[in-house]
Design an enzyme around this catalytic site. Structure first.
Site, PDB file in Angstrom:
ATOM      1  N   GLU A 142       0.807  -1.222   0.000  1.00 37.52           N
ATOM      2  CA  GLU A 142       0.000   0.000   0.000  1.00 37.52           C
ATOM      3  C   GLU A 142       0.846   1.281   0.000  1.00 37.52           C
ATOM      4  OE1 GLU A 142      -2.729  -0.482   3.308  1.00 37.52           O
ATOM      5  OE2 GLU A 142      -3.792  -2.103   2.302  1.00 37.52           O
TER       6      GLU A 142
ATOM      7  N   ASN B 157       2.239  -4.982  -3.228  1.00 38.54           N
ATOM      8  CA  ASN B 157       0.832  -5.331  -3.025  1.00 38.54           C
ATOM      9  C   ASN B 157       0.029  -4.059  -2.764  1.00 38.54           C
ATOM     10  OD1 ASN B 157      -1.040  -7.613  -2.468  1.00 38.54           O
ATOM     11  ND2 ASN B 157      -1.096  -6.831  -0.376  1.00 38.54           N
TER      12      ASN B 157
ATOM     13  N   GLU C  22      -5.907 -10.846  -1.491  1.00 38.30           N
ATOM     14  CA  GLU C  22      -6.764 -10.636  -0.308  1.00 38.30           C
ATOM     15  C   GLU C  22      -8.236 -10.576  -0.716  1.00 38.30           C
ATOM     16  OE1 GLU C  22      -5.390  -7.313   2.068  1.00 38.30           O
ATOM     17  OE2 GLU C  22      -3.283  -7.809   1.721  1.00 38.30           O
TER      18      GLU C  22
HETATM   19  C1  XIL Z   1      -6.445  -6.514   8.129  1.00 37.94           C
HETATM   20  C2  XIL Z   1      -6.841  -7.708   8.986  1.00 37.94           C
HETATM   21  O1  XIL Z   1      -7.754  -8.497   8.267  1.00 37.94           O
HETATM   22  C3  XIL Z   1      -7.439  -7.261  10.292  1.00 37.94           C
HETATM   23  O2  XIL Z   1      -7.639  -8.365  11.165  1.00 37.94           O
HETATM   24  C4  XIL Z   1      -6.528  -6.226  10.973  1.00 37.94           C
HETATM   25  O3  XIL Z   1      -7.167  -5.734  12.128  1.00 37.94           O
HETATM   26  C5  XIL Z   1      -6.191  -5.098  10.027  1.00 37.94           C
HETATM   27  O4  XIL Z   1      -5.616  -5.622   8.838  1.00 37.94           O
HETATM   28  N1  XIL Z   1      -4.943  -4.733   3.575  1.00 37.94           N
HETATM   29  C6  XIL Z   1      -3.971  -5.590   4.037  1.00 37.94           C
HETATM   30  C7  XIL Z   1      -4.274  -6.508   5.174  1.00 37.94           C
HETATM   31  O5  XIL Z   1      -2.895  -5.682   3.437  1.00 37.94           O
HETATM   32  O6  XIL Z   1      -3.153  -6.771   5.982  1.00 37.94           O
HETATM   33  C8  XIL Z   1      -5.399  -5.979   6.021  1.00 37.94           C
HETATM   34  O7  XIL Z   1      -5.723  -6.978   6.995  1.00 37.94           O
HETATM   35  C9  XIL Z   1      -6.593  -5.624   5.166  1.00 37.94           C
HETATM   36  C10 XIL Z   1      -6.239  -4.545   4.178  1.00 37.94           C
END
Ligand code: XIL
Length: 315
Positions: free
Chosen positions: A130, A171, A236
């Site tokens: 990000e 990512n 994701e």
């Molecule tokens: C999220 C998790 O799912 C949660 O449990 C945590 O509280 C916050 O992070 N982008 C990402 C992930 O790269 O690591 C994030 O995961 C969701 C958004």
């Protein structure tokens, strides 16, 4: 139904899920689906900086090891997530000056990547996560504001040094379609590779929402990255709906899952798809997006939803 992992493997793809450590340790129903249906795992939180190195050079690998051990026992690949991110990173890192911050980053990457470098289950890492704003400029994070964009190339070089065999990924979210953000990512990957920075892979998070529409140029976007010589993957995936859940919304959601699977199958360089969890019992969506939820292919009682059938049918 034939397990997803069997179908995916026959197509040369992985199908994975993000694992939460507590149900993985404590719930038989969760573990059974995890090992039966999936051939790849990403730690939902257990490999993040706040979990692994909460204070300087003080390490906690319990959750990360738990997930890697589960994967080894079940013949699953692990995607390491994530090394350098603006979120879930302790305050001690955020407050460092430039030289100390770069050293902390190098130490973190060297130790964490190095721990699993000889483990054949651990095959890839999200090196940076990000790093872009929606308009395609670099995110104004403590990383960027302290180190400038050089932190990105440095992170990839440190990761390559720590594990020469792992696929190293960049990512992000909202980069599934062709837009300002994904084009900035495309330009960065092209420029890094021209400088021999070891970027092997691009991850599209795939946090989709039915009310925002499907990114219909997903396949075309994957293909343009593939033409740069990188592997692509959906890292994701979830498809949230506005509550309440209805069968009509389930149908739309299932179509989104179908579309993602079809795009990955159509692009040789797409290595596979990781779903961000698998059961609505454990999903980040309701905690993060008010009035949204039900984003995953199993309901909160571990019954399959139309989304599961869609993935199974498409694979
Ligand atoms: C999220 C998790 O799912 C949660 O449990 C945590 O509280 C916050 O992070 N982008 C990402 C992930 O790269 O690591 C994030 O995961 C969701 C958004």
């Amino acid at each position: 139904a034939t397990p997803l992992r069997t179908l995916a493997a026959a197509k040369g793809k992985f199908i994975g899920f993000a694992a939460a450590t507590s149900p993985l340790a404590n719930e038989a129903a969760y573990r059974t689906i995890a090992q039966t249906e999936f051939n790849q795992i990403t730690a939902e939180n257990a490999m993040k900086w706040d979990a692994t190195e909460p204070s300087d050079n003080s390490w906690n690998f319990s959750g990360a090891d738990q997930i890697v051990n589960f994967a080894v026992a079940n013949n699953q690949a692990v995607h390491g997530h994530t090394l350098v991110w603006h979120s879930q990173t302790p305050g001690w890192v955020q407050g460092l000056g430039a030289t100390a911050m770069r050293t902390a980053m190098q130490d973190h990457i060297t130790t964490l990547v190095g721990r699993y470098a000889s483990n054949t289950a651990l095959q890839s890492w999200d090196v940076v996560n990000e790093v872009f704003e929606e308009n395609g400029s670099f995110r104004s994070s403590f990383w960027y504001n302290t180190l400038g964009q050089s932190f990105i190339a440095d992170a990839f070089r440190y990761a390559r040094a720590a594990d020469p065999d792992a696929k190293l990924c960049i990512n992000d979210y909202n980069v599934e379609g062709i837009n300002a953000k994904s084009t900035a990512m495309y330009n960065l990957v092209q420029s890094l590779r021209a400088q021999n920075v070891p970027v092997d892979c691009v991850g599209f998070q795939g946090h989709l929402a039915t009310q925002y529409g499907f990114p219909s140029d997903l396949q075309q976007n994957m293909a343009r990255f593939a033409a740069l010589g990188v592997q692509v993957r959906v890292t994701e995936l979830d498809v949230r709906i506005l509550t309440p859940r209805t069968s009509a919304k389930d149908t739309v959601q299932a179509q989104y899952y179908t579309n993602v699977v079809n795009a990955c199958l159509a692009v040789t360089a797409c290595a596979g798809i990781t779903i961000w969890g698998f059961t609505d019992k454990y999903s980040w969506v309701p905690d993060t997006f008010p009035s949204e939820g039900f984003a995953l292919p199993y309901d909160s009682s571990y019954a399959v939803k139309p989304a599961y059938t869609a993935i199974n049918t498409a694979l």
